[in-house]
Write a protein that holds these residues in place. Sequence first.
Motif, PDB file in Angstrom:
ATOM      1  N   LEU A 137      13.836 -15.652   2.121  1.00  0.00           N
ATOM      2  CA  LEU A 137      13.609 -14.272   2.555  1.00  0.00           C
ATOM      3  C   LEU A 137      12.709 -14.232   3.786  1.00  0.00           C
ATOM      4  O   LEU A 137      12.937 -13.442   4.717  1.00  0.00           O
ATOM      5  N   LEU A 138      11.703 -15.099   3.803  1.00  0.00           N
ATOM      6  CA  LEU A 138      10.819 -15.182   4.960  1.00  0.00           C
ATOM      7  C   LEU A 138      11.585 -15.663   6.185  1.00  0.00           C
ATOM      8  O   LEU A 138      11.406 -15.146   7.298  1.00  0.00           O
ATOM      9  N   TRP A 139      12.458 -16.645   5.981  1.00  0.00           N
ATOM     10  CA  TRP A 139      13.257 -17.183   7.089  1.00  0.00           C
ATOM     11  C   TRP A 139      14.204 -16.116   7.640  1.00  0.00           C
ATOM     12  O   TRP A 139      14.325 -15.943   8.857  1.00  0.00           O
ATOM     13  N   ILE A 140      14.868 -15.385   6.752  1.00  0.00           N
ATOM     14  CA  ILE A 140      15.790 -14.331   7.189  1.00  0.00           C
ATOM     15  C   ILE A 140      15.035 -13.239   7.946  1.00  0.00           C
ATOM     16  O   ILE A 140      15.509 -12.727   8.973  1.00  0.00           O
ATOM     17  N   SER A 141      13.849 -12.884   7.464  1.00  0.00           N
ATOM     18  CA  SER A 141      13.045 -11.861   8.145  1.00  0.00           C
ATOM     19  C   SER A 141      12.686 -12.305   9.555  1.00  0.00           C
ATOM     20  O   SER A 141      12.734 -11.506  10.506  1.00  0.00           O
ATOM     21  N   ALA A 142      12.340 -13.582   9.707  1.00  0.00           N
ATOM     22  CA  ALA A 142      11.982 -14.094  11.031  1.00  0.00           C
ATOM     23  C   ALA A 142      13.187 -14.070  11.967  1.00  0.00           C
ATOM     24  O   ALA A 142      13.065 -13.693  13.146  1.00  0.00           O
ATOM     25  N   VAL A 143      14.348 -14.456  11.470  1.00  0.00           N
ATOM     26  CA  VAL A 143      15.556 -14.463  12.306  1.00  0.00           C
ATOM     27  C   VAL A 143      15.927 -13.039  12.724  1.00  0.00           C
ATOM     28  O   VAL A 143      16.276 -12.786  13.890  1.00  0.00           O
ATOM     29  N   LEU A 144      15.852 -12.096  11.791  1.00  0.00           N
ATOM     30  CA  LEU A 144      16.185 -10.704  12.122  1.00  0.00           C
ATOM     31  C   LEU A 144      15.222 -10.146  13.162  1.00  0.00           C
ATOM     32  O   LEU A 144      15.634  -9.421  14.083  1.00  0.00           O
TER      33      LEU A 144
END
Length: 216
Positions: A137-144
């Motif tokens: 979830l942290l990784w997806i937030s950073a990519v978005l």
Amino acid sequence: MGLLALSVAFAAAVVLTGARGASLQELQWAIGAGSVDKVRVIGALPPEATGSSRVSIEWQNGWNRHVTTVLQVSTPDEQSSSTMTRDIEPLHGDVERQLRAWDGDGALVVEGGIRPRWEATVAGWHVPAWLSPVAPLLWISAVLLLVGGPEPWRATRWAWIWVFASPFAVVGIPLFAVLSGPTRGVRQPSRPERRWTGGWTFIGVTLIGIFLGLAS
């Protein structure tokens, strides 16, 4: 700022609730030095049993929690026939007997367990199962944020993508939250046009990965 706060909270949760992955040699040194007086063994073969088994050994040294995973084998033939030998360190014979052999004063307490305290792994740390979904979830937030946010400082979007896609994402995401700007307390670069490009970043993370792989 929200991504930075989430990164800090996640890192704190990993350290406070998890255990650092360690080697069998580190455990041997700790027992021999007398800094470990109790270990917990999960998954060991019963006495006099033959075959192989994946065994987790947990211990605490001061405030630091550690866990290592070994392949217990009853005979050298079992080690050569096991498909897990390349991934984890082998330990021949009885696990408890070997641990006590490393203990000079005979005070080591060896406990058994049914299941490991930490059932997931994040960046070399063993963490509770409930914490593992936070990492993606942290990784997806950073990519978005990277894709949908303003043009980042100091490095191009492709440069940050290579960082996120590398094993160093656990460090790269907090750095992105601080350095990509605008961040309170962080000054904007004097020459914003000079940024790390995707090509140089790819070369950099690849070389660092190779170096760390050779050093380990």
